[in-house]
Design a protein around this motif. Structure first.
Motif: not given
Ligand SMILES: C[S@@+](CC[C@H](N)C(=O)[O-])C[C@H]1O[C@@H](n2cnc3c(N)ncnc32)[C@H](O)[C@@H]1O
Length: 284
Positions: A122-142
């Protein structure tokens, strides 16, 4: 104030599906046709150049103001795009997917919940949006990888192998990109899709209610407007979109307007919405 877009939060709306169609001109009243015809003054070249330079900043500020509370989760992705399921050659096959311009993950997370056998870039050019994605409790690096990328400048192959993806989604993203640069974004996605891979597209269609609401002084070019917050929006005709994808080498599978009525019972409002929903395939 909530920006007019598909699936934004802010008012209680019900969407009534009307029909899929290959023409959208008939939804305009005579007054609306006149209004669009008479809106000829364009934003100055100087201001237009600044909007292009500030595009990333303006979207980042959008997410600073709205955090993750602006768009509703888009649960219709799997429903509307049965391709996501059908694209598997065998049932247990893991799908590799890219969500280009993912925002804060309103498509990504519902998809991950509904389909356990999927890996999503998942990509976006807004660093803040990407940060929100990574901070979501459902985010899972696997199961997913969020990264910052300007689709018109940064080669996706820096993160994703060439010819590797089954599916890529472009959901209300191309409309935010200057028409002169859309081709670059489409070609970028093409390179990481495998032969036979599919792009699922949904975005604003020509004559959508949001287009009619722009006040004079907001027009940047044909079917292209700027909002108060500096973010921009293009309204697609079928022909324009098909041409964009065909020029990049895709074959068109589906390309049709979807008409909706957005009903706000509390305010007694009922407005016609026009979206363009399409599927394109990279040739085998
Ligand atoms: C209308 S939002 C849609 C977000 C998300 N796809 C959704 O449906 O909720 C448009 C998104 O496109 C992103 N975007 C605009 N131009 C971009 C570009 N050149 N490269 C990558 N992302 C871009 C914005 O940051 C924003 O998150």
């Amino acid at each position: 104030m909530a920006q007019e877009t598909d699936g934004c939060l802010g008012s209680k709306v019900t969407e009534l599906p009307l029909q899929a169609t290959d023409s959208c001109t008939n939804i305009l009243t005579k007054e609306e046709k006149e209004k669009l015809k008479n809106d000829r003054v364009l934003v100055s070249e100087f201001k237009q150049q600044k909007l292009e330079v500030d595009a990333q900043k303006n979207w980042d500020l959008f997410y600073k103001r709205n955090s993750t509370h602006f768009y509703k989760d888009r649960h219709w992705t799997t429903r509307e795009f049965e391709e996501l399921q059908a694209h598997r050659e065998f049932e247990a096959q893991k799908l590799l997917m890219l969500e280009a311009g993912c925002g804060v993950g309103n498509c990504l997370f519902p998809l991950m919940e509904e389909d356990l056998n999927i890996f999503i870039y998942a990509c976006d050019f807004s660093p803040r949006a990407v940060r929100f994605v990574k901070e979501n409790s459902l985010y899972c690096p696997e199961r997913c990888l969020a990264f910052q990328c300007d689709l018109t400048k940064d080669d996706l192959r820096a993160t994703i192998s060439e010819n590797s993806l089954d599916v890529a989604t472009l959901i209300f993203v191309l409309s935010a990109i200057h028409p002169d640069r859309m081709q670059l974004a489409v070609e970028n996605v093409y390179r990481v899709l495998k032969p036979g891979g599919i792009v699922l597209f949904r975005d604003y269609g020509l004559y959508d209610h949001a287009m009619l609401r722009f006040k004079s002084g907001s027009k940047l070019g044909e079917n292209f407007y700027v909002r108060q917050d500096g973010t921009r929006s293009f309204f697609f005709s079928r022909e324009y979109l098909a041409n964009l994808f065909q020029q990049a080498g895709f074959h068109t599978l589906v390309n049709e307007y979807v008409l909706r009525e957005t009903v706000n019972k509390k305010e007694g409002l009922c407005v016609p919405r026009v979206f363009l929903q399409s599927k394109f395939r990279k040739p085998e």
